[in-house]
Structure formats: C-alpha cells, structure tokens
Design a protein around this motif. Structure first.
Motif, mmCIF file in Angstrom:
data_model
loop_
_atom_site.group_PDB
_atom_site.id
_atom_site.type_symbol
_atom_site.label_atom_id
_atom_site.label_comp_id
_atom_site.label_asym_id
_atom_site.label_seq_id
_atom_site.Cartn_x
_atom_site.Cartn_y
_atom_site.Cartn_z
ATOM 1 N N GLY A 1 20.929 14.259 23.933
ATOM 2 C CA GLY A 1 21.854 13.810 22.908
ATOM 3 C C GLY A 1 23.091 13.164 23.494
ATOM 4 N N SER A 2 22.984 12.681 24.736
ATOM 5 C CA SER A 2 24.142 12.065 25.378
ATOM 6 C C SER A 2 23.694 10.859 26.187
ATOM 7 C CB SER A 2 24.814 13.083 26.308
ATOM 8 O OG SER A 2 24.013 13.270 27.459
ATOM 9 N N ILE B 4 20.857 11.021 29.065
ATOM 10 C CA ILE B 4 19.456 11.271 28.734
ATOM 11 C C ILE B 4 18.555 10.767 29.867
ATOM 12 C CG2 ILE B 4 19.406 9.095 27.398
ATOM 13 C CD1 ILE B 4 17.397 10.451 25.509
ATOM 14 N N ARG C 172 14.106 9.215 27.150
ATOM 15 C CA ARG C 172 14.412 7.895 26.559
ATOM 16 C C ARG C 172 13.145 7.204 26.106
ATOM 17 N NH1 ARG C 172 18.991 4.242 29.311
ATOM 18 N NH2 ARG C 172 18.016 2.793 27.889
ATOM 19 N N VAL D 272 11.658 9.028 23.028
ATOM 20 C CA VAL D 272 12.424 8.754 21.812
ATOM 21 C C VAL D 272 12.120 7.342 21.295
ATOM 22 C CG1 VAL D 272 14.791 8.201 21.140
ATOM 23 C CG2 VAL D 272 14.276 10.416 22.146
ATOM 24 N N ALA D 273 12.002 6.387 22.228
ATOM 25 C CA ALA D 273 11.711 5.008 21.833
ATOM 26 C C ALA D 273 10.309 4.906 21.230
ATOM 27 C CB ALA D 273 11.827 4.087 23.042
ATOM 28 N N GLY E 165 10.344 6.916 17.740
ATOM 29 C CA GLY E 165 11.228 6.340 16.735
ATOM 30 C C GLY E 165 12.231 7.317 16.181
ATOM 31 N N GLU E 166 12.405 8.453 16.841
ATOM 32 C CA GLU E 166 13.376 9.428 16.339
ATOM 33 C C GLU E 166 14.771 9.138 16.900
ATOM 34 O OE1 GLU E 166 12.891 13.510 18.292
ATOM 35 O OE2 GLU E 166 11.073 12.469 18.875
ATOM 36 N N LEU E 167 15.777 9.735 16.282
ATOM 37 C CA LEU E 167 17.144 9.645 16.784
ATOM 38 C C LEU E 167 17.558 11.044 17.217
ATOM 39 C CD1 LEU E 167 18.800 7.303 14.131
ATOM 40 C CD2 LEU E 167 18.333 6.761 16.514
ATOM 41 N N PRO E 168 17.777 11.262 18.519
ATOM 42 C CA PRO E 168 18.114 12.613 18.979
ATOM 43 C C PRO E 168 19.463 13.088 18.426
ATOM 44 C CG PRO E 168 18.212 11.022 20.796
ATOM 45 C CD PRO E 168 17.679 10.294 19.614
ATOM 46 N N ASP F 11 10.782 1.806 17.364
ATOM 47 C CA ASP F 11 11.915 2.686 17.623
ATOM 48 C C ASP F 11 12.839 2.708 16.400
ATOM 49 O OD1 ASP F 11 13.049 0.202 17.873
ATOM 50 O OD2 ASP F 11 13.989 0.556 19.804
ATOM 51 N N ALA F 12 13.820 3.606 16.421
ATOM 52 C CA ALA F 12 14.645 3.839 15.237
ATOM 53 C C ALA F 12 15.331 2.556 14.767
ATOM 54 C CB ALA F 12 15.679 4.921 15.552
ATOM 55 N N TYR G 15 24.574 5.442 18.366
ATOM 56 C CA TYR G 15 23.393 5.208 19.190
ATOM 57 C C TYR G 15 23.399 3.770 19.690
ATOM 58 C CZ TYR G 15 21.572 9.418 16.889
ATOM 59 O OH TYR G 15 21.397 10.683 16.412
ATOM 60 N N ARG H 21 18.850 1.105 21.990
ATOM 61 C CA ARG H 21 17.654 1.826 22.479
ATOM 62 C C ARG H 21 17.709 3.316 22.182
ATOM 63 N NH1 ARG H 21 14.913 -2.617 22.696
ATOM 64 N NH2 ARG H 21 15.822 -4.168 24.055
ATOM 65 N N SER H 22 18.401 3.696 21.116
ATOM 66 C CA SER H 22 18.418 5.081 20.620
ATOM 67 C C SER H 22 19.081 6.103 21.537
ATOM 68 C CB SER H 22 17.001 5.576 20.280
ATOM 69 O OG SER H 22 16.317 4.659 19.483
ATOM 70 N N VAL H 23 19.949 5.667 22.447
ATOM 71 C CA VAL H 23 20.685 6.627 23.274
ATOM 72 C C VAL H 23 21.953 7.042 22.506
ATOM 73 C CG1 VAL H 23 21.965 6.974 25.423
ATOM 74 C CG2 VAL H 23 19.831 5.685 25.437
ATOM 75 N N ALA H 24 22.073 8.362 22.261
ATOM 76 C CA ALA H 24 23.240 8.867 21.521
ATOM 77 C C ALA H 24 24.421 8.922 22.482
ATOM 78 C CB ALA H 24 22.930 10.251 20.957
ATOM 79 N N LEU I 244 23.473 1.611 16.395
ATOM 80 C CA LEU I 244 23.442 2.295 15.102
ATOM 81 C C LEU I 244 24.554 3.327 15.034
ATOM 82 C CD1 LEU I 244 19.629 3.178 15.045
ATOM 83 C CD2 LEU I 244 20.702 1.386 13.682
#
Lengths: 191, 182
Positions: free
Chosen positions: A47-48, A51, A56, A59-60, A63-66, B33-34, B97, B100-103, B152
């Motif tokens: 979540g940072s 990751i 990575r 998640v890609a 399609g989820e958002l951590p 991806d998201a 994000y 590439r969906s990195v929070a 995002l």
C-alpha cells in the motif's frame, strides 16, 4: 546441426521456465514481506511506493487497488488456523481479538475477489454492526446455510477468501509480534 | 555430457531473465488494470462517485462493500490539481495511485485533522515552481507530489452499517477535484 538443435532446445526451455515461473508467482500470490498472524497474511508495503515488483505485477494483472498505508491494512486468509483451505460447503467459526483500529471490516470473496450473491445481501461485517456478547466478544459463523447470530453466507462455493481490513491502525510495516496484533482465530466446525 | 549441461545451464539463466523481465513488464502490459477499468467509466479531472459494490457488478476485485467510493482520474499536464472532500460522520480516506496502481500516498480524515480534506496534487516540476513565500503563508496547505502525470485519486467513506450508506454517498457527492489555473 547440433548447435541449431541445442539453441532451439535452450530457447524453448528458457521460455517455458520463465513464463511458467511468472504465471506461477502471479496467480499464487507470491509476494515478499508478508506479515503473518495465524492464518492471516498482510502486505503493508503493497500500500505504499515501496511495493515490490511481484506485488506490482499482481495488482496490475488483477486490476485491484491496494489499500493505502495511511488508510489501513488488509489481512487475507485462505485457510483455517490448521492450514486447511477454506471450503464454502463447510462451516467455520471466527472469533477472538482484533488489533486496535478505529474501524474494521471483514468481507468474504471468491478467490478472484468477487462478492458472492446471497438472498440477505450479506458480504461481510463492520466493527460497528457486528453482534457482540456482554464481554464485547464476537463470533462469526461462515456457513452455506443460515445460522443464528453473525452469519456470513458462503453461497456454497468451493473456495473463498476472507479479507479483514483494519482502518486507521498502528498495525503495519513495523509490526513484528502476534502480541501487537492479535487476529481472530479461524476454526473449522464441520462440513 | 558437459555440453548438454551447459545448454541446460544456459536455458535456466535465460529462463530467469525471461521471468524477471515479464514480471517487470506486467504493469505496462496489463490491459485490465484499475486505471483502464476506470477510464471507461470516469472523465478526466472530475470527482465521480462509483456505483455501489454489489455481487456481479464489481468494477474492481477486492473492493470493500462497506464503503462508498468516488474516483478522480487525474491528468496533471494542464497544471496542479486541487482536491476538496468533506469528511463523513464515520471514516473517510483519500488514496492516491499512480497510473500503474501504486498507492503512493494515503491519508484519513483524522490525520487530515479538519472538517474538510483539502489537498494540492502536483508533479515534482510543478512543485518546484510554487513560490517559496506562498508555501510558507499557506502552511496548512497540504501538497502531495505525484510521481506520474496521470493517476487515480480514490475517496472512500465508510458506512458503518448498511442503513448509513446514503450518508456516506452524500458526503462523497460534495467532493471536488479540479485543475487550478496557474
């Protein structure tokens, strides 16, 4: 001739090994730095910005958002405390302590992260709505058929995943011991 | 014999390279991806509430159904972005994000410490252009640097019980995200 055969063989094996390893790690959810408490596993670093490349890629692909580190921590369980995989046709009892957090939620998903349709529209509980006894303890019964109390329906699916999310919590990268973060026990009650 | 072993060794080494490069390339290659999922549902630089997470109608996997969510799909090429979000009664959080969906950043209502979450999002280059005195006078301005131009912002409000979902959705409806004129 021998050189040609050898290099073709090498390239084939290399492609099979490399792609196979990628497929295996991304579908099985291999990620480093897991925080394990009982049957529960969390990856706070996912979540940072720190990751790791495997998380990575995973998640890609899904399609989820951590869950962001400043937001909370998500613990995943795919087995009971004895290490046996969850089966939606069986009954499981979940109860005990939770780490300190402003709120928590527990949700039941298919292995792909989808909700399971059911008549009472119940996919999980929040810390506020769960029914507790006089000591403030709770027990959740995960079962295919209706149960009294906190019933979480499985819909009879073969495999499921439970996600316990703690919001606004000190549990995270620095957490090392089970004492700091006691997670609910998961017990199989029968099929 | 030795020759055969050498071929196998070469295959294993090459396989390792294939494995690592495919893992590293996955975020760029992923089509589902998201961001791609949300690109079909949301405009750029506007806060849009997402449909409730229901069985069979999930936009993304592993979404928390106890939360109402709104998304701002941002593109900072036109300038920095200002986000304002009123805090709901229970719990509200904002997570940023990358494409590439990195929070890369997340904050909750209590950490933001006000009735209203107000954040400025900008690239490192845009941050460097902010006059220093302005940054000092606006000490309560929270500036977030985005590592990518696009990404995002996900705003989440908890409904502690199902009956409070309308309250959570209402809090999100008042949130805005827009490009600031420079």
């Amino acid at each position: 001739m021998r050189l040609l055969f050898g290099s073709c063989f090498t390239l084939l094996i290399a492609a099979a090994l490399g792609l196979g390893a990628t497929w295996f790690t991304l579908t099985r959810g291999v990620a480093f730095g897991a925080l394990t408490i009982g049957a529960w596993k969390a990856w706070p670093k996912s979540g940072s910005a720190d990751i790791d490349p495997y998380a990575r890629a995973m998640v890609a692909r899904t399609g989820e958002l951590p869950t962001g580190m400043g937001d909370g921590v998500a613990f995943y369980a795919r087995t009971d405390d004895a290490g046996k995989a969850f089966d939606g046709r069986c009954t499981f009892s979940i109860g005990g302590m939770t780490p300190t957090a402003r709120y928590w939620t527990v949700t039941l998903y298919t292995p792909e992260g989808r909700l399971v349709a059911n008549t009472i529209d119940r996919h999980g509980f929040t810390s506020e709505e769960i029914v507790r006894d006089n000591d403030g303890r709770f027990t959740i019964t995960v079962a295919p058929l209706a149960r009294p109390g906190n019933w979480l329906p499985t819909g009879g699916i073969e495999q499921f995943v439970l996600v316990w999310r703690l919001y606004d919590t000190a549990i995270g990268v620095a957490t090392r011991t089970t004492k700091e973060g006691p997670m609910p026990a998961i017990e199989r009650k029968g099929c | 014999m030795v020759r055969g072993l050498l071929w196998i060794l070469a295959a294993v080494l090459l396989g390792g390279i294939v494995h690592l490069s495919t893992v590293l390339a996955m975020p760029q290659a992923a089509k589902q991806d998201a961001y791609s999922r949300l690109a079909q549902l949301t405009p750029v630089n506007a806060m849009v509430p997402l449909a409730a997470t229901k069985a069979g109608a999930e936009i993304m996997p592993f979404m928390d159904p106890a939360f109402a969510a709104a998304v701002c799909r941002y593109d900072l090429s036109g300038g920095p972005l200002k986000l304002t979000a009123p805090v709901s009664q229970a719990y509200t959080s904002v997570t940023f994000y990358t494409r590439r969906s990195v929070a890369f950043y997340a904050i909750n209502d209590r950490a933001a410490g006000r009735r209203m979450i107000e954040l400025d999002l900008m690239t490192a280059a845009q941050h460097a252009q902010v006059p220093e005195d302005e940054e000092v006078t606006a000490a309560d301005r929270l500036i977030i640097e985005s590592p990518t131009t696009m990404g995002l912002i996900v705003l989440r409000a908890l409904a502690p019980e199902p009956g409070l979902m309308p309250m959570a959705r209402q809090a999100l409806a008042a949130a805005t995200c827009r490009i600031q004129s420079q």
